[in-house]
Design a protein around this motif. Structure first.
Motif, PDB file in Angstrom:
ATOM      1  N   ALA A  57       0.835  -1.211   0.000  1.00 25.62           N
ATOM      2  CA  ALA A  57       0.000   0.000   0.000  1.00 25.62           C
ATOM      3  C   ALA A  57       0.866   1.256   0.000  1.00 25.62           C
ATOM      4  N   ALA A  58       1.993   1.195   0.724  1.00 23.81           N
ATOM      5  CA  ALA A  58       2.902   2.341   0.759  1.00 23.81           C
ATOM      6  C   ALA A  58       3.512   2.590  -0.614  1.00 23.81           C
ATOM      7  N   TYR A  59       3.878   1.501  -1.299  1.00 23.65           N
ATOM      8  CA  TYR A  59       4.417   1.645  -2.658  1.00 23.65           C
ATOM      9  C   TYR A  59       3.363   2.237  -3.603  1.00 23.65           C
ATOM     10  N   VAL A  60       2.126   1.779  -3.464  1.00 30.88           N
ATOM     11  CA  VAL A  60       1.047   2.297  -4.308  1.00 30.88           C
ATOM     12  C   VAL A  60       0.833   3.788  -4.037  1.00 30.88           C
ATOM     13  N   ALA A  61       0.801   4.147  -2.744  1.00 29.64           N
ATOM     14  CA  ALA A  61       0.630   5.561  -2.386  1.00 29.64           C
ATOM     15  C   ALA A  61       1.791   6.391  -2.913  1.00 29.64           C
TER      16      ALA A  61
ATOM     17  N   VAL B 268      -0.963 -12.560  -3.883  1.00 29.90           N
ATOM     18  CA  VAL B 268      -2.357 -12.838  -4.255  1.00 29.90           C
ATOM     19  C   VAL B 268      -3.276 -11.681  -3.856  1.00 29.90           C
ATOM     20  N   ILE B 269      -3.167 -11.250  -2.592  1.00 32.54           N
ATOM     21  CA  ILE B 269      -4.062 -10.189  -2.101  1.00 32.54           C
ATOM     22  C   ILE B 269      -3.675  -8.836  -2.684  1.00 32.54           C
ATOM     23  N   GLY B 270      -2.364  -8.553  -2.672  1.00 33.97           N
ATOM     24  CA  GLY B 270      -1.893  -7.252  -3.136  1.00 33.97           C
ATOM     25  C   GLY B 270      -2.183  -7.008  -4.601  1.00 33.97           C
ATOM     26  N   VAL B 271      -1.950  -8.002  -5.448  1.00 33.94           N
ATOM     27  CA  VAL B 271      -2.189  -7.837  -6.881  1.00 33.94           C
ATOM     28  C   VAL B 271      -3.669  -7.578  -7.152  1.00 33.94           C
ATOM     29  N   VAL B 272      -4.540  -8.299  -6.448  1.00 37.36           N
ATOM     30  CA  VAL B 272      -5.987  -8.104  -6.636  1.00 37.36           C
ATOM     31  C   VAL B 272      -6.384  -6.677  -6.247  1.00 37.36           C
ATOM     32  N   LEU B 273      -5.839  -6.184  -5.120  1.00 40.44           N
ATOM     33  CA  LEU B 273      -6.174  -4.835  -4.674  1.00 40.44           C
ATOM     34  C   LEU B 273      -5.649  -3.768  -5.638  1.00 40.44           C
ATOM     35  N   VAL B 274      -4.412  -3.961  -6.114  1.00 38.84           N
ATOM     36  CA  VAL B 274      -3.832  -2.988  -7.049  1.00 38.84           C
ATOM     37  C   VAL B 274      -4.613  -2.969  -8.356  1.00 38.84           C
ATOM     38  N   LEU B 275      -4.945  -4.163  -8.858  1.00 39.65           N
ATOM     39  CA  LEU B 275      -5.730  -4.230 -10.093  1.00 39.65           C
ATOM     40  C   LEU B 275      -7.121  -3.613  -9.894  1.00 39.65           C
ATOM     41  N   GLY B 276      -7.683  -3.822  -8.702  1.00 36.69           N
ATOM     42  CA  GLY B 276      -8.990  -3.232  -8.419  1.00 36.69           C
ATOM     43  C   GLY B 276      -8.943  -1.718  -8.460  1.00 36.69           C
ATOM     44  N   TRP B 277      -7.886  -1.137  -7.882  1.00 37.41           N
ATOM     45  CA  TRP B 277      -7.758   0.312  -7.912  1.00 37.41           C
ATOM     46  C   TRP B 277      -7.507   0.812  -9.335  1.00 37.41           C
ATOM     47  N   LEU B 278      -6.649   0.063 -10.063  1.00 32.94           N
ATOM     48  CA  LEU B 278      -6.384   0.446 -11.450  1.00 32.94           C
ATOM     49  C   LEU B 278      -7.673   0.384 -12.276  1.00 32.94           C
TER      50      LEU B 278
ATOM     51  N   LEU C  54       0.889   3.651 -15.165  1.00 30.94           N
ATOM     52  CA  LEU C  54       2.285   3.226 -15.246  1.00 30.94           C
ATOM     53  C   LEU C  54       2.808   2.803 -13.879  1.00 30.94           C
ATOM     54  N   PHE C  55       2.559   3.654 -12.856  1.00 30.19           N
ATOM     55  CA  PHE C  55       3.075   3.337 -11.520  1.00 30.19           C
ATOM     56  C   PHE C  55       2.338   2.152 -10.896  1.00 30.19           C
ATOM     57  N   LEU C  56       1.053   2.063 -11.100  1.00 28.47           N
ATOM     58  CA  LEU C  56       0.295   0.934 -10.552  1.00 28.47           C
ATOM     59  C   LEU C  56       0.678  -0.383 -11.222  1.00 28.47           C
TER      60      LEU C  56
ATOM     61  N   PHE D 198       3.242  -5.792 -10.328  1.00 27.26           N
ATOM     62  CA  PHE D 198       4.253  -6.824 -10.575  1.00 27.26           C
ATOM     63  C   PHE D 198       5.254  -6.959  -9.423  1.00 27.26           C
ATOM     64  N   ARG D 199       5.363  -5.943  -8.557  1.00 34.83           N
ATOM     65  CA  ARG D 199       6.368  -5.995  -7.488  1.00 34.83           C
ATOM     66  C   ARG D 199       6.181  -7.205  -6.567  1.00 34.83           C
ATOM     67  N   PRO D 200       4.963  -7.495  -6.059  1.00 39.58           N
ATOM     68  CA  PRO D 200       4.797  -8.689  -5.209  1.00 39.58           C
ATOM     69  C   PRO D 200       5.126  -9.987  -5.949  1.00 39.58           C
ATOM     70  N   LEU D 201       4.812 -10.038  -7.251  1.00 34.44           N
ATOM     71  CA  LEU D 201       5.126 -11.237  -8.040  1.00 34.44           C
ATOM     72  C   LEU D 201       6.632 -11.390  -8.202  1.00 34.44           C
TER      73      LEU D 201
END
Length: 576
Positions: free
Chosen positions: A28-32, A139-149, A277-279, A284-287
């Protein structure tokens, strides 16, 4: 995720959950961080004034500081998980090994057991501290990031999804391709380690038989196999990392190219371009982290098999559900006892019955393989008989707790085992709360105190590994002192003087005379001169008692005992 390792995690699952929570907070910090950077860039592009970006930049500085704290906390959590894993899992493994007892341990290679408990736990610990949390975060982080994107621009999310799906799919295919081709790095390392351990333990034998060259060649072959397996594992890991990196960069580049075209066509705002671009990078970062930890995960999966094999091994000797307390009497009875190590082969004991009254001395003699040592193993309950029963003081061994049973028995064997440590350490095994005066009293009775006090460090002298710094007679007298210190009512002497010279034997025999006083004693001996004064002698052959009586009764019967005495030059009239 490996189901075996997940089940093995047990009480440390909550620690893994803490690491997952911190990992998600870091994501979440990276996304912010990416979002604030996007807002800062858009602000500068629109106003052409750096002052417009002060708000997002200050927010970015705060997020960076927070991310630093979260990374620190995550590392602390990982180290705590590592320590808890080692402590919990090794405690379980050692407890299980002690529960399984000599029957299991003697059937295994000590080097492989060591590698399972030491190296195996290290491999599994890395799986729990690094790989497993990264999988949950991915698994959780990618879903949340994609959801925001998708909330910002659902078309960008659709472009990115195929690349994200291909990363774990490719990893899974690599894993399926690799697993049948290899037994795993842990298994190969365990094989090499056990062979090296055996070689070091048998170094004197190898030297004596000029077999060091052959052994070294075989060891080199195993070392080469270990190196090749390590290189194969590393090459697969690097190849997978390369493919994952290609997919990650390809996904971000494709999304950037497409959104740049859309921006030029006025289909999206600049903020959407930068945010996507940033999202994409944060998706991909958690993967990428999962990919970096895969090498450790592979070793952990390899190590899980031997660990579970040990933990799931059947216990040959089980504690009774309702133990019966000892009666305080020390008479021993074998009632129609039959036992076989391998039921497909001839039994080691067949319908053996005898009794030893309190304070009585009974000797077992017979050729090698007759069943003498098996009787001792059954009395100590390293195994349970398949038929019949064994009793002490009228209580069946199977009804008595193992602690109560073994507290009643002291053993002096032909192969005295001394642990690496001091003389006092080895004596205190028999009675941890013994005083210095009790140690010296036992040593004096075993005719070893003068020797110990003559050493520079006395009872604090190190005996070396397996007592290598002491002679055979000195080790044997220490074993007798240890048995005297335990002061158990039942004594088992298993070839107690078979490995010493005649001079040492005389001193040991004097020490044994102290030890035998007022104790129920079972003696196994090849030197028949040492058991002529036994109250009764049992002669075993092929797992059965074929003769019984005193020395005088047996020596003239013309049976097996007579042949044994003649072979050793003994006769009825010769003094012991």
């Amino acid at each position: 995720m490996n189901s075996t390792l997940w089940a093995l995690a047990g009480p440390i699952k909550w620690r893994i959950a803490v690491s997952v929570a911190l990992g998600l907070a870091i994501t979440a910090a990276y996304v912010a961080q990416g979002a604030l950077l996007a807002f800062a860039l858009v602000a500068v592009l629109k106003s052409h004034d750096l002052a417009a970006a002060i708000g997002p930049v200050l927010g970015l500085a705060g997020v960076l500081a927070l991310r630093g704290l979260l990374l620190w906390a995550a590392e602390i959590a990982a180290q705590n998980t590592a320590a808890a894993t080692k402590e919990t899992l090794r405690e379980r493994l050692l407890a299980k090994l002690l529960e399984l007892g000599p029957a299991y341990a003697n059937a295994q290679q000590s080097g492989k057991l060591k590698e399972t408990i030491v190296g195996g736990v290290e491999a599994v610990e890395t799986y729990y501290t690094r790989y497993m949390p990264s999988v949950f975060v991915a698994v959780i982080g990618v879903v949340l990031v994609l959801g925001w994107l998708a909330y910002i621009d659902w078309r960008s999310a659709l472009v990115l999804i195929p690349f994200i799906v291909m990363v774990p799919t490719t990893s899974r295919l690599w894993q399926k391709w690799r697993r049948p081709k290899s037994s795993g790095l842990f298994a190969v390392r365990a094989d090499f380690g056990s062979y090296l351990f055996d070689s070091l333990q048998g170094l004197m034998t190898l030297k004596a038989f000029s077999a060091t060259v052959r052994r070294r060649i075989e060891l080199m072959k195993k070392a080469v196999a270990l190196r090749l397996e390590a290189m194969r594992t590393l090459s697969v890991s690097l190849m997978r990392s390369g493919i994952t990196g290609l997919l990650s960069m390809g996904g971000a580049a494709t999304l950037l190219s497409w959104n740049a075209f859309r921006l030029a066509d006025h289909q999206i705002e600049p903020v959407v371009l930068f945010m996507a671009l940033f999202l994409a990078r944060e998706a991909f970062r958690p993967l990428d982290r999962v990919e970096r930890e895969f090498h450790a995960a592979y070793n952990g999966v390899s190590a899980a098999g031997p660990i579970m094999t040990l933990l799931m091994a059947d216990v040959a000797v089980k504690e009774p559900s309702r133990p019966v307390a000892p009666t305080g009497k020390s008479d021993v009875a074998f009632d129609a006892v039959s036992f076989g190590y391998d039921r497909a082969e001839a039994p080691a004991l067949a319908d053996v019955s005898f009794t030893i009254a309190e304070g009585q001395r009974v000797a077992l003699v017979g050729p090698s393989g007759a069943g003498k040592s098996t009787i001792v193993s059954l009395l100590l309950r390293f195994f349970d008989p398949q038929k019949g029963a064994i009793r002490i003081g009228g209580v069946a061994l199977t009804d008595m707790s193992l602690a109560d049973l073994r507290a009643q028995i002291a053993v002096v064997s032909q192969d005295t085992f001394l642990f690496h440590g001091t003389i006092a350490d080895n004596l205190l095994i028999a009675k941890p709360v013994a005083t210095d005066a009790e140690l010296r009293s036992a040593a004096k009775a075993a005719y070893i105190d003068d020797f110990i006090m003559g050493l520079p460090d006395g009872y604090a002298t190190s005996v070396g590994e397996k007592g290598a710094r002491l002679s055979g007679g000195q080790r044997q007298r220490l074993a007798i002192a240890r048995a005297l210190l335990k002061d158990a009512p039942i004594l088992v002497l298993d070839e107690a003087t078979s490995n010493v010279d005649p001079a040492s034997e005389q001193e040991i025999q004097k020490a044994l005379d102290h030890l035998l006083t007022k104790r129920t004693t079972l003696v196994i001996a090849h030197r028949l001169s040492t058991i002529r004064n036994a109250d009764r002698i049992l002669v075993l052959q092929n797992g059965a008692v074929v003769e019984r009586g005193t020395h005088e009764e047996l020596v003239g019967q013309g049976g097996l005992y007579t042949k044994l005495t003649q072979a050793q030059g003994l006769s009825q009239g010769v003094a012991a």
